[in-house]
Design a protein around this motif. Structure first.
Motif, PDB file in Angstrom:
ATOM      1  N   GLY A  64     -23.039 -34.249  40.908  1.00 43.87           N
ATOM      2  CA  GLY A  64     -23.411 -34.048  39.515  1.00 43.87           C
ATOM      3  C   GLY A  64     -22.399 -33.230  38.741  1.00 43.87           C
ATOM      4  N   ARG A  65     -22.872 -32.674  37.635  1.00 47.92           N
ATOM      5  CA  ARG A  65     -22.031 -31.951  36.683  1.00 47.92           C
ATOM      6  C   ARG A  65     -22.068 -30.448  36.967  1.00 47.92           C
ATOM      7  N   TYR A  66     -20.861 -29.817  36.934  1.00 49.17           N
ATOM      8  CA  TYR A  66     -20.728 -28.383  37.147  1.00 49.17           C
ATOM      9  C   TYR A  66     -19.854 -27.801  36.046  1.00 49.17           C
ATOM     10  N   GLU A  67     -20.296 -26.681  35.485  1.00 53.56           N
ATOM     11  CA  GLU A  67     -19.522 -25.996  34.453  1.00 53.56           C
ATOM     12  C   GLU A  67     -19.184 -24.599  34.930  1.00 53.56           C
ATOM     13  N   GLU A  68     -17.888 -24.233  34.771  1.00 51.89           N
ATOM     14  CA  GLU A  68     -17.469 -22.882  35.125  1.00 51.89           C
ATOM     15  C   GLU A  68     -16.112 -22.573  34.505  1.00 51.89           C
ATOM     16  N   ALA A  69     -15.908 -21.353  34.099  1.00 56.32           N
ATOM     17  CA  ALA A  69     -14.627 -20.812  33.640  1.00 56.32           C
ATOM     18  C   ALA A  69     -13.831 -21.760  32.743  1.00 56.32           C
TER      19      ALA A  69
ATOM     20  N   GLU B 136     -16.724 -30.194  35.542  1.00 58.96           N
ATOM     21  CA  GLU B 136     -16.326 -31.131  36.591  1.00 58.96           C
ATOM     22  C   GLU B 136     -17.525 -31.965  37.018  1.00 58.96           C
ATOM     23  N   TRP B 137     -17.257 -33.213  37.393  1.00 58.84           N
ATOM     24  CA  TRP B 137     -18.289 -34.111  37.887  1.00 58.84           C
ATOM     25  C   TRP B 137     -17.965 -34.486  39.321  1.00 58.84           C
ATOM     26  N   TYR B 138     -18.978 -34.403  40.190  1.00 58.22           N
ATOM     27  CA  TYR B 138     -18.808 -34.682  41.618  1.00 58.22           C
ATOM     28  C   TYR B 138     -19.771 -35.766  42.079  1.00 58.22           C
ATOM     29  N   ASP B 139     -19.347 -36.455  43.122  1.00 58.38           N
ATOM     30  CA  ASP B 139     -20.209 -37.394  43.833  1.00 58.38           C
ATOM     31  C   ASP B 139     -19.863 -37.273  45.305  1.00 58.38           C
ATOM     32  N   ASN B 140     -20.843 -36.918  46.128  1.00 50.64           N
ATOM     33  CA  ASN B 140     -20.635 -36.715  47.566  1.00 50.64           C
ATOM     34  C   ASN B 140     -19.491 -35.749  47.855  1.00 50.64           C
ATOM     35  N   GLY B 141     -19.422 -34.674  47.078  1.00 51.11           N
ATOM     36  CA  GLY B 141     -18.430 -33.637  47.313  1.00 51.11           C
ATOM     37  C   GLY B 141     -17.040 -33.928  46.793  1.00 51.11           C
ATOM     38  N   LYS B 142     -16.842 -35.080  46.159  1.00 48.20           N
ATOM     39  CA  LYS B 142     -15.521 -35.438  45.623  1.00 48.20           C
ATOM     40  C   LYS B 142     -15.594 -35.534  44.113  1.00 48.20           C
ATOM     41  N   LEU B 143     -14.500 -35.098  43.459  1.00 49.07           N
ATOM     42  CA  LEU B 143     -14.432 -35.274  42.011  1.00 49.07           C
ATOM     43  C   LEU B 143     -14.516 -36.762  41.716  1.00 49.07           C
ATOM     44  N   HIS B 144     -15.469 -37.119  40.872  1.00 48.85           N
ATOM     45  CA  HIS B 144     -15.723 -38.544  40.630  1.00 48.85           C
ATOM     46  C   HIS B 144     -16.535 -38.707  39.355  1.00 48.85           C
ATOM     47  N   ARG B 145     -16.067 -39.641  38.523  1.00 53.31           N
ATOM     48  CA  ARG B 145     -16.839 -39.981  37.335  1.00 53.31           C
ATOM     49  C   ARG B 145     -16.350 -41.315  36.795  1.00 53.31           C
ATOM     50  N   THR B 146     -17.282 -42.172  36.440  1.00 50.73           N
ATOM     51  CA  THR B 146     -16.940 -43.413  35.754  1.00 50.73           C
ATOM     52  C   THR B 146     -17.339 -43.240  34.298  1.00 50.73           C
TER      53      THR B 146
ATOM     54  N   ALA C 217     -13.339 -36.783  35.062  1.00 51.65           N
ATOM     55  CA  ALA C 217     -14.072 -36.036  36.083  1.00 51.65           C
ATOM     56  C   ALA C 217     -13.815 -34.538  35.950  1.00 51.65           C
ATOM     57  N   VAL C 218     -12.707 -34.172  35.309  1.00 49.61           N
ATOM     58  CA  VAL C 218     -12.371 -32.769  35.042  1.00 49.61           C
ATOM     59  C   VAL C 218     -12.010 -32.665  33.568  1.00 49.61           C
ATOM     60  N   LEU C 219     -12.664 -31.741  32.884  1.00 50.48           N
ATOM     61  CA  LEU C 219     -12.415 -31.554  31.468  1.00 50.48           C
ATOM     62  C   LEU C 219     -12.363 -30.064  31.171  1.00 50.48           C
ATOM     63  N   TRP C 220     -11.187 -29.605  30.714  1.00 51.31           N
ATOM     64  CA  TRP C 220     -11.008 -28.200  30.353  1.00 51.31           C
ATOM     65  C   TRP C 220     -11.274 -28.026  28.859  1.00 51.31           C
ATOM     66  N   ASP C 221     -11.685 -26.833  28.500  1.00 55.76           N
ATOM     67  CA  ASP C 221     -11.959 -26.527  27.094  1.00 55.76           C
ATOM     68  C   ASP C 221     -10.723 -26.702  26.207  1.00 55.76           C
TER      69      ASP C 221
END
Length: 174
Positions: free
Chosen positions: A4-9, A13-23, A27-31
């Motif tokens: 799922g989706r995680y926000e920090e610092a 980031e979006w994960y699926d089964n422990g790997k960065l993944h997004r359709t 999958a990674v988006l910085w401010d």
């Protein structure tokens, strides 16, 4: 294991089964605007850059390897470009030649499928017992049709000229 989706610092980031993944998005988006497209942990994006830097530089990846067939794999803000195929640095001319050949082959395969479809349609129309006069007036003879669509050298040359002109007119990008 992350899912799922995680926000920090300052990043999401979006994960699926422990790997960065997004359709459908990065999958990674910085401010600050930096973004990475990943599929099963690998940098990957089919129709655009897999990395977008906040300074305007863009980098194309396919299945974890820096790669772009229809333009430079790295486009820098200052206009400089680098060309890669399947992770190997190459020249603009080589990429354009390969791209042009792939387009020609694609169009020729479509032309051959159309040719076979038309020949089959003409053959089937000849076996129908609807109306001989209607059939012969509405559909050209098989030999005439084959002559028309067997002019492949002419078709190949026309496609090549058209694609080369398109390539030149768009500054090397189709």
């Amino acid at each position: 294991m992350k899912n799922g989706r995680y926000e920090e610092a300052g990043r999401t980031e979006w994960y699926d089964n422990g790997k960065l993944h997004r359709t459908g998005g990065p999958a990674v988006l910085w401010d600050d605007g930096y973004a990475e497209w990943r599929l099963n942990g690998e940098l990957h994006r089919r129709n655009g850059p897999a990395i977008k830097y906040n300074n305007g530089t863009q980098v194309w990846y396919l299945h974890g390897k820096i790669h772009r067939l229809n333009g430079p794999a790295i486009e820098r803000k200052d206009g400089k470009a680098e060309w890669y195929l399947h992770g190997v640095r190459t020249t603009k001319d080589r990429v354009q030649r390969i791209y042009l050949n792939s387009k020609i082959n694609f169009f020729l395969s479509i032309a051959n499928k159309l040719k076979q479809t038309l020949i089959t349609a003409v053959s089937l129309s000849r076996t129908k017992s609807i109306s001989t006069s209607l059939t012969t007036q509405a559909i050209p003879s098989r030999s005439g049709l084959e002559d028309l669509i067997n002019d492949e050298p002419s078709l190949q040359e026309q496609l090549k000229i058209k694609l080369e002109n398109d390539l030149r007119s768009k500054g090397g990008r189709l």
